[in-house]
Design a protein around this motif. Structure first.
Motif: not given
Length: 202
Positions: A109-130
């Motif tokens: 329920r929390i691992a959701i693309a566009g909210k806690t991670f996103q797909y980029t041209a170089t692969g997935p990127e986590g959005l939860l920082k610090n």
């Protein structure tokens, strides 16, 4: 300072992972008396596992079932609590070489693309920082690196990988393993884990 405290053991007061996760939270509370703690007992109040109805709702379908609506609201609360947290403490026993299904339901329920991670041209990127995370791990057997059963460990490694996928790389594991090898082994493992908790820096 905001802490999100998750427990997933079904053993209640007899749970080692709950003892360790509570110890970690208490350690932080002693250092930051004004901190805010949000606790979730995922074993006693789990989310529903993902279903076709969930996926339809996520895509905008009308929800007319009260149970499903309540569960969707719960999932939204999970996300809000995660974003608000500076520190996440996860009580995670090993069940059948992996994590409890209630913890997996929370993750789904929390691992959701566009909210806690996103797909980029170089692969997935986590959005939860610090954010910082602790895994309070309890295992009946011994599965740590170098042990004969290490290749079967899909509990801590899964959580560490999942958190990194979401952008959380500051992760500390507090572990008590071999606790099914008898009272003395359990006492020694828990005692060492509590010493590790007492040494957690501010």
């Amino acid at each position: 300072m905001h802490i999100l405290h998750l427990d997933s053991s079904v053993l209640g007061a007899a749970s080692v992972s709950r003892q360790l996760s509570a110890g970690i939270v208490a350690r932080y509370h002693a250092q930051y008396p004004d901190l805010t703690i949000v606790s979730r007992d995922l074993a006693s109040d789990p989310a529903l596992h993902l279903s076709g109805a969930h996926m339809a709702a996520f895509q905008g379908a009308v929800v007319d079932d009260a149970t499903m609506m309540a569960d969707l609201i719960k999932g939204n609360s999970y996300m809000d609590e995660l974003f608000a947290a500076d520190v996440i403490v996860i009580g995670a026993p090993m069940y059948n070489l992996s994590i409890p299904t209630s913890l997996k339901a929370w993750i789904d329920r929390i691992a959701i693309a566009g909210k806690t991670f996103q797909y980029t041209a170089t692969g997935p990127e986590g959005l939860l920082k610090n954010k910082r995370a602790f895994i309070a791990s309890a295992r009946g057997g011994v599965y740590s690196a170098g042990s004969p059963a290490a290749a079967l460990e899909h509990q801590e490694s899964y959580l560490i990988g999942l958190l990194a996928f979401l952008g959380i790389t500051d992760v500390t594991v507090v572990r008590a393993e071999g606790i099914a090898f008898g009272p003395e082994a359990k006492e020694a493992a828990v005692s060492q884990a509590l010493k590790d908790i007492a040494a957690i820096p501010a």
